[in-house]
Write a protein that holds these residues in place. Structure first.
Motif, PDB file in Angstrom:
ATOM      1  N   LEU A 249       0.814  -1.219   0.000  1.00 15.15           N
ATOM      2  CA  LEU A 249       0.000   0.000   0.000  1.00 15.15           C
ATOM      3  C   LEU A 249       0.845   1.266   0.000  1.00 15.15           C
ATOM      4  O   LEU A 249       0.350   2.343  -0.297  1.00 15.15           O
ATOM      5  CB  LEU A 249      -0.952  -0.015   1.204  1.00 15.15           C
ATOM      6  CG  LEU A 249      -1.923  -1.197   1.230  1.00 15.15           C
ATOM      7  CD1 LEU A 249      -2.770  -1.163   2.479  1.00 15.15           C
ATOM      8  CD2 LEU A 249      -2.803  -1.230  -0.011  1.00 15.15           C
ATOM      9  N   LYS A 250       2.123   1.111   0.316  1.00 14.75           N
ATOM     10  CA  LYS A 250       3.026   2.266   0.263  1.00 14.75           C
ATOM     11  C   LYS A 250       3.154   2.781  -1.169  1.00 14.75           C
ATOM     12  O   LYS A 250       3.276   3.971  -1.401  1.00 14.75           O
ATOM     13  CB  LYS A 250       4.408   1.883   0.795  1.00 14.75           C
ATOM     14  CG  LYS A 250       4.588   2.229   2.259  1.00 14.75           C
ATOM     15  CD  LYS A 250       6.021   1.982   2.676  1.00 14.75           C
ATOM     16  CE  LYS A 250       6.205   2.185   4.173  1.00 14.75           C
ATOM     17  NZ  LYS A 250       7.460   1.595   4.632  1.00 14.75           N
ATOM     18  N   ASP A 251       3.129   1.820  -2.117  1.00 15.37           N
ATOM     19  CA  ASP A 251       3.218   2.210  -3.523  1.00 15.37           C
ATOM     20  C   ASP A 251       2.053   3.118  -3.904  1.00 15.37           C
ATOM     21  O   ASP A 251       2.155   3.972  -4.774  1.00 15.37           O
ATOM     22  CB  ASP A 251       3.190   0.969  -4.429  1.00 15.37           C
ATOM     23  CG  ASP A 251       4.415   0.091  -4.202  1.00 15.37           C
ATOM     24  OD1 ASP A 251       5.383   0.595  -3.593  1.00 15.37           O
ATOM     25  OD2 ASP A 251       4.392  -1.074  -4.616  1.00 15.37           O
ATOM     26  N   LEU A 252       0.928   2.867  -3.240  1.00 12.03           N
ATOM     27  CA  LEU A 252      -0.277   3.620  -3.533  1.00 12.03           C
ATOM     28  C   LEU A 252      -0.180   5.032  -2.950  1.00 12.03           C
ATOM     29  O   LEU A 252      -0.666   5.992  -3.533  1.00 12.03           O
ATOM     30  CB  LEU A 252      -1.465   2.885  -2.917  1.00 12.03           C
ATOM     31  CG  LEU A 252      -2.837   3.116  -3.520  1.00 12.03           C
ATOM     32  CD1 LEU A 252      -2.866   2.706  -4.975  1.00 12.03           C
ATOM     33  CD2 LEU A 252      -3.866   2.329  -2.737  1.00 12.03           C
ATOM     34  N   ALA A 253       0.458   5.101  -1.786  1.00 10.14           N
ATOM     35  CA  ALA A 253       0.581   6.391  -1.104  1.00 10.14           C
ATOM     36  C   ALA A 253       1.490   7.341  -1.882  1.00 10.14           C
ATOM     37  O   ALA A 253       1.287   8.549  -1.882  1.00 10.14           O
ATOM     38  CB  ALA A 253       1.116   6.185   0.306  1.00 10.14           C
ATOM     39  N   SER A 254       2.474   6.774  -2.568  1.00  8.60           N
ATOM     40  CA  SER A 254       3.359   7.630  -3.352  1.00  8.60           C
ATOM     41  C   SER A 254       2.574   8.183  -4.537  1.00  8.60           C
ATOM     42  O   SER A 254       1.743   7.498  -5.113  1.00  8.60           O
ATOM     43  CB  SER A 254       4.560   6.828  -3.847  1.00  8.60           C
ATOM     44  OG  SER A 254       4.158   5.885  -4.802  1.00  8.60           O
ATOM     45  N   SER A 255       2.824   9.425  -4.851  1.00  8.25           N
ATOM     46  CA  SER A 255       1.995  10.102  -5.856  1.00  8.25           C
ATOM     47  C   SER A 255       2.137   9.485  -7.241  1.00  8.25           C
ATOM     48  O   SER A 255       1.324   9.735  -8.118  1.00  8.25           O
ATOM     49  CB  SER A 255       2.367  11.584  -5.906  1.00  8.25           C
ATOM     50  OG  SER A 255       3.764  11.707  -6.136  1.00  8.25           O
ATOM     51  N   ALA A 256       3.170   8.679  -7.428  1.00 14.87           N
ATOM     52  CA  ALA A 256       3.419   8.107  -8.755  1.00 14.87           C
ATOM     53  C   ALA A 256       2.271   7.209  -9.221  1.00 14.87           C
ATOM     54  O   ALA A 256       1.930   7.165 -10.388  1.00 14.87           O
ATOM     55  CB  ALA A 256       4.723   7.317  -8.745  1.00 14.87           C
ATOM     56  N   GLN A 257       1.653   6.499  -8.261  1.00 14.45           N
ATOM     57  CA  GLN A 257       0.623   5.542  -8.650  1.00 14.45           C
ATOM     58  C   GLN A 257      -0.685   5.839  -7.935  1.00 14.45           C
ATOM     59  O   GLN A 257      -0.721   5.942  -6.712  1.00 14.45           O
ATOM     60  CB  GLN A 257       1.057   4.126  -8.257  1.00 14.45           C
ATOM     61  CG  GLN A 257       1.750   3.376  -9.373  1.00 14.45           C
ATOM     62  CD  GLN A 257       2.123   1.983  -8.889  1.00 14.45           C
ATOM     63  OE1 GLN A 257       2.788   1.821  -7.871  1.00 14.45           O
ATOM     64  NE2 GLN A 257       1.699   0.990  -9.626  1.00 14.45           N
ATOM     65  N   GLU A 258      -1.746   5.959  -8.683  1.00 14.97           N
ATOM     66  CA  GLU A 258      -3.037   6.158  -8.045  1.00 14.97           C
ATOM     67  C   GLU A 258      -3.763   4.843  -7.844  1.00 14.97           C
ATOM     68  O   GLU A 258      -4.676   4.732  -7.056  1.00 14.97           O
ATOM     69  CB  GLU A 258      -3.896   7.094  -8.877  1.00 14.97           C
ATOM     70  CG  GLU A 258      -3.430   8.527  -8.760  1.00 14.97           C
ATOM     71  CD  GLU A 258      -4.312   9.456  -9.554  1.00 14.97           C
ATOM     72  OE1 GLU A 258      -5.011   8.966 -10.470  1.00 14.97           O
ATOM     73  OE2 GLU A 258      -4.295  10.661  -9.272  1.00 14.97           O
ATOM     74  N   ARG A 259      -3.338   3.881  -8.637  1.00 18.33           N
ATOM     75  CA  ARG A 259      -3.953   2.567  -8.482  1.00 18.33           C
ATOM     76  C   ARG A 259      -2.940   1.478  -8.792  1.00 18.33           C
ATOM     77  O   ARG A 259      -1.985   1.708  -9.527  1.00 18.33           O
ATOM     78  CB  ARG A 259      -5.165   2.431  -9.400  1.00 18.33           C
ATOM     79  CG  ARG A 259      -4.810   2.428 -10.889  1.00 18.33           C
ATOM     80  CD  ARG A 259      -6.059   2.475 -11.705  1.00 18.33           C
ATOM     81  NE  ARG A 259      -6.795   3.710 -11.432  1.00 18.33           N
ATOM     82  CZ  ARG A 259      -8.112   3.839 -11.571  1.00 18.33           C
ATOM     83  NH1 ARG A 259      -8.821   2.816 -11.967  1.00 18.33           N
ATOM     84  NH2 ARG A 259      -8.699   4.979 -11.328  1.00 18.33           N
ATOM     85  N   ILE A 260      -3.176   0.327  -8.207  1.00 21.34           N
ATOM     86  CA  ILE A 260      -2.348  -0.835  -8.496  1.00 21.34           C
ATOM     87  C   ILE A 260      -3.271  -1.890  -9.094  1.00 21.34           C
ATOM     88  O   ILE A 260      -4.226  -2.327  -8.437  1.00 21.34           O
ATOM     89  CB  ILE A 260      -1.677  -1.380  -7.217  1.00 21.34           C
ATOM     90  CG1 ILE A 260      -0.801  -0.297  -6.572  1.00 21.34           C
ATOM     91  CG2 ILE A 260      -0.858  -2.625  -7.536  1.00 21.34           C
ATOM     92  CD1 ILE A 260      -0.368  -0.631  -5.152  1.00 21.34           C
ATOM     93  N   CYS A 261      -2.992  -2.261 -10.339  1.00 20.74           N
ATOM     94  CA  CYS A 261      -3.812  -3.275 -10.984  1.00 20.74           C
ATOM     95  C   CYS A 261      -3.144  -4.634 -10.827  1.00 20.74           C
ATOM     96  O   CYS A 261      -1.925  -4.724 -10.770  1.00 20.74           O
ATOM     97  CB  CYS A 261      -3.989  -2.965 -12.467  1.00 20.74           C
ATOM     98  SG  CYS A 261      -4.921  -1.443 -12.728  1.00 20.74           S
ATOM     99  N   PHE A 262      -3.964  -5.660 -10.733  1.00 19.13           N
ATOM    100  CA  PHE A 262      -3.411  -7.012 -10.652  1.00 19.13           C
ATOM    101  C   PHE A 262      -4.288  -7.978 -11.439  1.00 19.13           C
ATOM    102  O   PHE A 262      -5.478  -7.735 -11.644  1.00 19.13           O
ATOM    103  CB  PHE A 262      -3.280  -7.459  -9.193  1.00 19.13           C
ATOM    104  CG  PHE A 262      -4.549  -7.274  -8.394  1.00 19.13           C
ATOM    105  CD1 PHE A 262      -5.549  -8.231  -8.422  1.00 19.13           C
ATOM    106  CD2 PHE A 262      -4.738  -6.128  -7.636  1.00 19.13           C
ATOM    107  CE1 PHE A 262      -6.719  -8.052  -7.699  1.00 19.13           C
ATOM    108  CE2 PHE A 262      -5.912  -5.947  -6.899  1.00 19.13           C
ATOM    109  CZ  PHE A 262      -6.899  -6.908  -6.939  1.00 19.13           C
ATOM    110  N   ASP A 263      -3.679  -9.001 -11.923  1.00 21.24           N
ATOM    111  CA  ASP A 263      -4.377 -10.049 -12.677  1.00 21.24           C
ATOM    112  C   ASP A 263      -3.482 -11.273 -12.568  1.00 21.24           C
ATOM    113  O   ASP A 263      -2.462 -11.371 -13.226  1.00 21.24           O
ATOM    114  CB  ASP A 263      -4.553  -9.611 -14.132  1.00 21.24           C
ATOM    115  CG  ASP A 263      -5.459 -10.574 -14.912  1.00 21.24           C
ATOM    116  OD1 ASP A 263      -5.707 -11.700 -14.422  1.00 21.24           O
ATOM    117  OD2 ASP A 263      -5.906 -10.190 -16.003  1.00 21.24           O
TER     118      ASP A 263
END
Ligand SMILES: [Zn+2]
Ligand SMILES: [Zn+2]
Length: 167
Positions: free
Chosen positions: A5-19
């Motif tokens: 969830l840290k990746d989400l907090a950084s402004s670079a990513q607004e969402r994390i997609c997974f499949d």
């Protein structure tokens, strides 16, 4: 799969997609192993009004047997998942759509697998009007009637009848 969830907090990513897929071939449900093929989990984690939202769809091919005639039944199952992830303390508020998260990492399998298993049908029929098996001879009545009398008396009851005094 783990989402940080840290990746989400950084402004670079607004969402994390997974499949991705989970191997549940060893998972037992109702004394069967209904997932011989990998189960797919696809969706995203996104920030939404200060909260973290997990939206996904679980797709599984379920292999089971008809509850009446025991023929193999295979069907596609899709389970939607929609939760808000909250950190420890807030998560103690009991709510169906909140999931408490410890730390910054979320293990998606731990959310997706229980959701899939909770949604599993207890009994599946090969078709709505399945006639099932004859309780006497075991013939599949979908293939036509068997030779049994419609109201056959259980042989054990027949034996008891002989013990009764004649009328
Ligand atoms: Zn059936
Ligand atoms: Zn029969």
């Amino acid at each position: 799969m783990t989402v940080n969830l840290k990746d989400l907090a950084s402004s670079a990513q607004e969402r994390i997609c997974f499949d991705y897929t989970i191997d549940l071939s060893a998972e037992e449900v109702n004394f069967e192993r209904p997932f011989p093929k990998p189960v797919r989990v696809a969706g995203q984690v996104s920030g939404e009004s200060g909260m973290i939202r997990l939206e996904a769809q679980i797709e599984a091919e379920v292999h089971t047997r008809c509850a009446r005639c025991a023929r193999p039944v295979v069907y596609e199952k899709k389970v939607p998942v929609d939760f808000f992830l909250v950190s420890g303390a807030k998560g103690s508020e009991e709510s169906d759509d909140l999931i408490a998260v410890e730390g910054d990492e979320v293990e998606l399998d731990d959310i997706a697998v229980p959701e899939l298993l909770l949604d599993m049908e207890m009994a599946v029929l090969c078709r709505e009007d399945c006639k099932g098996l004859c309780p006497h001879c075991g013939k599949d009545l979908n293939e036509g009637p068997c030779g049994c009398e419609p109201r056959q008396i259980d042989p054990r009851l027949e034996a008891l009848k002989k013990l009764l005094p004649p009328e």
